[in-house]
Design an enzyme around this catalytic site. Structure first.
Site, short mmCIF file in Angstrom:
data_model
loop_
_atom_site.label_atom_id
_atom_site.label_comp_id
_atom_site.label_asym_id
_atom_site.label_seq_id
_atom_site.Cartn_x
_atom_site.Cartn_y
_atom_site.Cartn_z
N LYS A 29 46.05 44.99 44.17
CA LYS A 29 46.84 44.00 43.46
C LYS A 29 48.21 44.53 43.03
O LYS A 29 49.24 43.90 43.27
CB LYS A 29 46.05 43.55 42.22
CG LYS A 29 46.77 42.58 41.35
CD LYS A 29 46.07 42.45 40.03
CE LYS A 29 46.08 43.79 39.30
NZ LYS A 29 45.51 43.69 37.96
N THR A 30 48.19 45.70 42.41
CA THR A 30 49.46 46.25 41.92
C THR A 30 50.42 46.46 43.08
O THR A 30 51.63 46.24 42.96
CB THR A 30 49.21 47.59 41.20
OG1 THR A 30 48.15 47.41 40.28
CG2 THR A 30 50.44 48.04 40.47
N ASP A 216 50.50 39.46 35.03
CA ASP A 216 49.37 40.26 35.47
C ASP A 216 48.15 39.96 34.59
O ASP A 216 48.31 39.53 33.45
CB ASP A 216 49.75 41.75 35.35
CG ASP A 216 48.78 42.62 36.11
OD1 ASP A 216 48.10 42.11 37.01
OD2 ASP A 216 48.71 43.82 35.79
N GLU A 217 46.97 40.19 35.10
CA GLU A 217 45.74 39.96 34.33
C GLU A 217 45.74 38.57 33.72
O GLU A 217 45.47 38.39 32.52
CB GLU A 217 45.58 41.01 33.21
CG GLU A 217 45.64 42.45 33.66
CD GLU A 217 44.38 42.91 34.38
OE1 GLU A 217 43.51 42.07 34.68
OE2 GLU A 217 44.27 44.12 34.64
N GLN A 247 36.88 39.47 35.93
CA GLN A 247 37.25 40.57 35.05
C GLN A 247 37.76 40.06 33.71
O GLN A 247 38.50 40.75 33.00
CB GLN A 247 38.28 41.47 35.72
CG GLN A 247 37.70 42.21 36.91
CD GLN A 247 38.70 43.17 37.54
OE1 GLN A 247 39.05 44.19 36.95
NE2 GLN A 247 39.16 42.84 38.73
N ARG A 605 35.35 50.68 38.51
CA ARG A 605 36.38 51.73 38.35
C ARG A 605 36.07 52.92 39.24
O ARG A 605 36.93 53.76 39.49
CB ARG A 605 36.46 52.23 36.90
CG ARG A 605 36.77 51.21 35.83
CD ARG A 605 37.99 50.44 36.09
NE ARG A 605 37.65 49.15 36.70
CZ ARG A 605 38.51 48.38 37.35
NH1 ARG A 605 39.75 48.79 37.51
NH2 ARG A 605 38.13 47.23 37.87
#
Length: 796
Positions: A29-30, A216-217, A247, A605
């Site tokens: 994503k980043t 973002d998020e 998430q 993670r």
DNA sequence: CCGACTACTGTTTTT
DNA sequence: CAGTAGTCGG
């Protein structure tokens, strides 16, 4: 991975118009965001018309760095929501009635303010925890419910006891914030919402300035944040949101994952890109994660998949207790590093609650493993640091009465509570700040003679430092301040660990000021006290986590979002921890599902190895209790290994639990529809009711306890329903209850564990703890000791 | 007004 | 257990 995948490329190439990127964990994503920014710039979009918003400073920093490395030297505004809002408010402060030098309250100041108001209005701060009041206020504000809205809503129906307090405190809290020229975290956002909705000219100006907005998020945005983003994307709807409903773990602080759906509705023709391929983790980890999350009802997500290799199996290890758990983890890390297979920074340890970090810290130290903790307790929240920050705040903003109260007698200079009270009274009557009042101490008749001098001295000191502050050199100002108040003298004992610790913190603060000034050197704004205070107010400990520091990283599952580590340990995968007891107790399936997502975040993670751990017994608040495996464990495909010499525990079947959740949901809904009386209780009535309840039963267990005690249940909203709980029983609370209802040997029933026998009941203050032996249904040969809500059965 | 001591209570998560 | 609000004697 050098090339972008097809969907990634689509997101990067999308130019104007709304874009929603649904990005699963580890899906790059980043990378997509940064490449997209680069592409926009390549298309000739001016850097200053791009605005990227994140939730944490760390994410902001990382994104800015990556844009910078992609196109060196280009500066794009990447900021957290809060910082962005703070900056806007500095510029347009007069639109919302603030002055440009407003200061930011930290969370304990917020509590202090609420406490002060409660006392002022006549509420007892021991029967109602100010933190809980604040929580409610914050919750309301997150939903853009103003104090007036709240009052109107509660004219019509009774809330519970806390709401009655909120009813009084809420408006006063907001009034005082403004009066003190202060904001809290929520207000930062709310003021901007007001500003944008109340002034279309300004809204349009900003809309046009930030032609391209990236968020973002996105699943973590609350209503206020959503409104801000939307307001900035009316004329130029080039909004790109990235997020993942799976998430979403911040529902408790007002996040609305449904903003994703809302987005598509509000912005016609939204392009949706879904990234489901995981590049981060081994196949066994991805499979495990996908199995887990597929137990949540989901609407529009594909399964996670990966082309990565299988990797070792995910393991669940069972230890006898928390100490063993921590020690074994530490030993394993030490061994893997010593044998050269891994380096310290490869490892991360996650836990649900901060309290669990201590055992690991101790164990790691013992094994001489370096570690960094992203603790919930930020550097800027330590008492000695906050004192100095308090001074700085008062220097910057003379109206900051909260800061004044905090520091006026620190170090002790003979200004006690009584004096502050009298001063407050005077200040209120004359409409001046406490600092102004202190300057006039000599003219205030109500003050005692001996309090006048120190007050005047204090105000002189602040004025003197205010002059000093004009230079903008924060470190020098701090040094001068420390010198003037002889601050180091307070912690002068060289041999005392606490003292040396505090001193170190003060030096660290000085260092932070220095760093700030250096960082500001080539920035657009020169260093200033204001800038430093903003940094201090909006920085958290998690921001300082550095993956490449050569240390093991310890953090909560919440803090872990957005990070990745080769080897991950998730501690305490036990019922009551994950899912957290409170999520189980409130009986709302949504909370339960959020817990599942939280574990999903933690699990995803891991890049190469994932270890979950569990204990048979865990110490909690000084009491050792048997544990029950987390209901999430059977949902995942993994290897279960008992590390003590006991047989591996049997896992409860998920179907039984699901049934519980459904039942809980029904009960929860039934509770919501309990009719309520038309009028809110007056403060006096409330106190009476409280007294009655204190004598009879605990206030918060309204449904069961109140019904049993003959208290009119219709005046109270049942607060909690228990599905299963291994927590302490918090009601009924008098010795009479504990003795007669729960005498030793008494048969009892628990909704989940069935029949049991009371071992002992004890009460201290307003708490009764009953220990019961149950024959647990899922562990035939073991007895589980549980503290839980119980129903006595049969005659005494 | 201050500091020392006691009693009590309980943070799930954070910008 | 541990942090703190509240109490009491100086």
């Amino acid at each position: 991975m050098t090339n972008l995948t097809e969907p990634q490329q689509q997101a990067v190439d999308h130019f104007e118009g709304p874009l929603m990127v649904l990005a699963g964990p580890g899906s790059g994503k980043t990378r997509v965001i940064t490449h997209r920014i680069a592409k926009l710039l390549a298309r000739g979009v001016a850097p200053n018309s791009i605005l990227a918003l994140t939730f944490t400073n760390k994410a902001a920093r990382e994104m800015a760095e990556r844009v910078d490395s992609l196109l060196n030297g280009v500066r794009v505004e990447v900021s957290t929501f809060h910082r962005f809002c703070a900056r806007l408010l500095r510029r347009f402060h007069d639109h919302v009635g603030l002055k440009n030098n407003f200061t930011i309250l930290d969370s304990s100041d917020q509590v202090a303010l609420v406490r002060a108001i409660m006392k002022d209005v006549g509420f007892d701060t021991t029967t109602h925890d100010p933190r809980r009041i604040l929580n409610r206020i914050s919750k309301a504000r997150n939903d853009l419910i103003t104090a007036e809205d709240f009052r109107m809503q509660h004219e019509e129906r009774v809330g519970d006891l806390l709401d009655a307090v909120v009813y009084e405190v809420f408006p006063e809290y907001e009034r005082l914030l403004l009066h003190n020229n202060c904001v809290d975290f929520d207000a930062l956002l709310l003021h901007v919402v007001d500003m944008l909705s109340g002034n279309d000219e300004l809204r349009e100006y900003l809309d046009l300035q930030f032609r391209f907005v990236l968020v973002d998020e996105y699943q973590d945005t609350n209503l206020a944040q959503y409104r801000i983003v939307r307001a900035l994307s009316q004329h130029c709807p080039n909004l790109c949101a990235t997020g993942d409903p799976d998430q979403s773990i911040y529902g408790w602080r007002g996040a609305r994952p449904e903003n994703i759906v809302q987005f598509e509705q509000d912005f016609g023709g939204t392009k949706i890109v879904s990234l489901d391929q995981n590049f981060r983790s081994t196949a066994s980890i991805v499979r495990c994660a996908d199995q887990l999350i597929s137990h949540n009802p989901r609407r529009h997500r594909n399964a996670l998949h990966t082309d990565n290799e299988e990797g070792p199996p995910v393991r669940m290890r069972v230890y006898s207790d928390g100490e063993m758990e921590a020690n074994e983890i530490a030993a394993e890390i030490a061994e893997l590093v010593n044998s050269g297979k891994r380096k310290y920074s490869d490892f991360a340890v996650f836990y649900r609650v901060n309290a669990l970090s201590r055992s690991v810290e101790t164990a790691l130290s013992r094994h001489q493993v370096p570690f960094q903790v992203a603790s919930g307790f930020s550097f800027y929240e330590r008492a000695e640091v906050r004192d100095l920050i308090g001074y700085l705040r008062l220097i910057e903003n003379s109206s900051d009465d909260v800061a004044f109260v905090r520091i006026v007698n620190r170090p002790a200079r003979g200004i006690g509570d009584k004096t502050v009270q009298r001063l407050t009274e005077y200040a209120r009557q004359n409409g001046v700040s406490l600092l102004d009042a202190a300057a006039k101490a000599a003219d205030i008749p109500s003050l005692t003679a001996r309090s006048r001098k120190p007050l005047k001295g204090f105000s002189d000191l602040i004025h003197k430092l205010q002059k000093k502050a004009e230079s903008g050199n924060v470190r020098k100002l701090l040094e001068r301040l420390i010198d003037e108040i002889d601050y180091f003298k307070l912690w002068k004992d060289e041999n005392d660990e606490v003292d040396t610790d505090r001193k170190a913190n003060i030096y660290e603060l000085l260092r932070a000021a220095e760093l700030y000034e250096d960082a500001q050197e080539d920035a657009e704004h020169p260093p200033s006290l204001q800038g430093f205070l903003e940094l201090a107010g909006l920085t958290s400990e998690a921001d300082s986590v550095d993956e490449h520091k050569g240390a093991v990283t310890l953090m909560t599952m919440h803090a872990a979002k957005g990070l990745e580590f080769p080897v991950v340990f998730v501690l305490g995968v036990e019922s009551g921890l994950i899912p957290h007891e409170r999520a189980i107790r409130d009986g709302d399936p949504a909370s339960f599902q959020e817990e599942r997502r939280l574990l999903f975040v933690a699990v995803t993670r891991a890049m190469e190895e994932l270890n979950l751990t569990q204990t048979r017994q865990r110490d909690f608040r000084g009491v050792r209790r048997y544990t029950i495996a987390s209901p999430f464990i059977p949902e995942m495909e993994m290897e279960v290994v008992a590390e003590d010499d006991q047989p591996a525990p049997q896992m409860r079947q998920p179907s039984a639990l699901d049934e519980f959740v459904i039942k809980a949901k029904q009960r929860y809904q039934a509770a919501q529809s309990v009719p309520t009386a038309p009028k809110i209780m007056s403060a006096a009535d409330l106190e009476k009711k409280l007294a009655a309840m204190k004598a009879g039963s605990a206030p918060d267990d309204a449904a069961g306890a109140a019904g049993d005690k003959g208290i009119e249940a219709d005046r109270l909203r049942p607060a909690s329903f228990v599905v299963e709980s291994i927590g302490q029983m918090e009601a009924p609370a008098t010795s009479t209850d504990a003795d007669s209802l729960f005498a030793a040997g008494r048969p009892v029933r628990h909704p989940r564990y069935g029949r049991g026998v009371v071992l002992e009941a004890s009460e201290g203050g307003s708490r009764a703890t009953v220990t019961v032996l149950f024959e647990a249904d899922d562990r035939e040969e073991t007895f589980v000791t549980a503290h839980c809500p119980l129903q006595p059965i049969g005659a005494g």
